[in-house]
Motif scaffolding. Structure first.
Motif, PDB file in Angstrom:
ATOM      1  N   ASN A  84      50.831 -21.737  97.935  1.00 19.88           N
ATOM      2  CA  ASN A  84      49.683 -20.845  97.840  1.00 19.88           C
ATOM      3  C   ASN A  84      49.155 -20.797  96.410  1.00 19.88           C
ATOM      4  N   LEU A  85      47.842 -20.736  96.304  1.00 18.78           N
ATOM      5  CA  LEU A  85      47.175 -20.630  95.010  1.00 18.78           C
ATOM      6  C   LEU A  85      46.127 -19.532  95.136  1.00 18.78           C
ATOM      7  N   LEU A  86      46.101 -18.623  94.177  1.00 15.93           N
ATOM      8  CA  LEU A  86      45.127 -17.543  94.161  1.00 15.93           C
ATOM      9  C   LEU A  86      44.051 -17.890  93.136  1.00 15.93           C
ATOM     10  N   VAL A  87      42.773 -17.857  93.571  1.00 17.22           N
ATOM     11  CA  VAL A  87      41.654 -18.226  92.707  1.00 17.22           C
ATOM     12  C   VAL A  87      40.645 -17.092  92.699  1.00 17.22           C
ATOM     13  N   GLU A  88      40.274 -16.658  91.495  1.00 16.51           N
ATOM     14  CA  GLU A  88      39.172 -15.700  91.372  1.00 16.51           C
ATOM     15  C   GLU A  88      37.904 -16.479  91.118  1.00 16.51           C
ATOM     16  N   ASN A  89      36.842 -16.048  91.699  1.00 19.46           N
ATOM     17  CA  ASN A  89      35.569 -16.736  91.568  1.00 19.46           C
ATOM     18  C   ASN A  89      34.523 -15.751  91.090  1.00 19.46           C
ATOM     19  N   ASP A 112      31.662 -32.896  95.060  1.00 24.04           N
ATOM     20  CA  ASP A 112      30.418 -33.546  94.644  1.00 24.04           C
ATOM     21  C   ASP A 112      30.069 -33.332  93.173  1.00 24.04           C
ATOM     22  N   GLY A 113      30.798 -32.447  92.505  1.00 21.26           N
ATOM     23  CA  GLY A 113      30.484 -32.141  91.118  1.00 21.26           C
ATOM     24  C   GLY A 113      29.216 -31.324  90.967  1.00 21.26           C
ATOM     25  N   GLU A 114      28.801 -30.662  92.037  1.00 26.07           N
ATOM     26  CA  GLU A 114      27.567 -29.878  92.033  1.00 26.07           C
ATOM     27  C   GLU A 114      27.882 -28.414  92.277  1.00 26.07           C
ATOM     28  N   PHE A 115      26.983 -27.556  91.796  1.00 32.78           N
ATOM     29  CA  PHE A 115      27.103 -26.119  92.049  1.00 32.78           C
ATOM     30  C   PHE A 115      25.780 -25.598  92.568  1.00 32.78           C
ATOM     31  N   LYS A 141      46.995 -31.474 103.618  1.00 32.13           N
ATOM     32  CA  LYS A 141      46.010 -30.584 104.231  1.00 32.13           C
ATOM     33  C   LYS A 141      45.939 -29.327 103.377  1.00 32.13           C
ATOM     34  N   VAL A 142      44.728 -29.029 102.887  1.00 31.77           N
ATOM     35  CA  VAL A 142      44.492 -27.862 102.034  1.00 31.77           C
ATOM     36  C   VAL A 142      43.471 -26.966 102.720  1.00 31.77           C
ATOM     37  N   ILE A 143      43.807 -25.680 102.866  1.00 39.93           N
ATOM     38  CA  ILE A 143      42.859 -24.748 103.456  1.00 39.93           C
ATOM     39  C   ILE A 143      42.395 -23.752 102.395  1.00 39.93           C
ATOM     40  N   LEU A 144      41.116 -23.393 102.459  1.00 42.44           N
ATOM     41  CA  LEU A 144      40.570 -22.337 101.608  1.00 42.44           C
ATOM     42  C   LEU A 144      40.302 -21.140 102.498  1.00 42.44           C
ATOM     43  N   ILE A 184      33.232 -23.679  95.703  1.00 40.11           N
ATOM     44  CA  ILE A 184      34.372 -24.326  95.047  1.00 40.11           C
ATOM     45  C   ILE A 184      34.582 -25.726  95.603  1.00 40.11           C
ATOM     46  N   VAL A 185      34.532 -25.856  96.924  1.00 39.30           N
ATOM     47  CA  VAL A 185      34.714 -27.173  97.559  1.00 39.30           C
ATOM     48  C   VAL A 185      33.613 -28.127  97.127  1.00 39.30           C
TER      49      VAL A 185
END
Length: 121
Positions: free
Chosen positions: A116-121, A30-33, A10-13, A24-25
């Motif tokens: 935990n993982l920190l992601v900058e977007n 889907d490989g789409e943005f 189980k992964v939560i954003l 990001i999800v």
């Protein structure tokens, strides 16, 4: 790969509103943005299955709303999370300053063993 799997995670954003969690999800699944997505209401849920080192890994991905009005229901989504991805917007200083709050919520509601993982977007 069907319904069979060797490992389930189980992964939560989590993160402030409009930092790009849903983008990001969508890109991962889907490989789409898309730059124009609607705000998540409460939580959005998807499943992605991968093959990793000859094991079938099933990811339950919980894309949570960053809006303050959903704060009271968030603890339910954190429960039993194996991993949490904290997302902030590189162009929004306040979203980075709130990373500590999101990290504290993870510790309080899902426990100290959550990766935990920190992601900058």
């Amino acid at each position: 790969m069907g319904d069979k799997y060797d490992v389930l995670f189980k992964v939560i954003l989590v993160g402030d509103m409009n930092v790009g969690k849903t983008s990001i999800v969508k890109r991962f699944k889907d490989g789409e943005f898309s730059e124009h997505l609607k705000n998540t209401i409460g939580v959005d849920f998807c499943v992605q299955t991968l093959c990793v080192e000859d094991k079938i890994v099933k990811l339950q991905i919980w894309d949570t709303a960053g809006d303050e009005r959903y704060k009271c229901i968030m603890p339910n989504y954190y429960r039993n999370a194996d991993a949490a991805i904290i997302v902030f917007d590189l162009t929004n200083r306040e979203s980075f300053q709130n990373v500590g709050v999101w990290h504290e919520n993870i510790r309080n509601y899902s426990g100290d063993t959550t990766t935990n993982l920190l992601v900058e977007n």
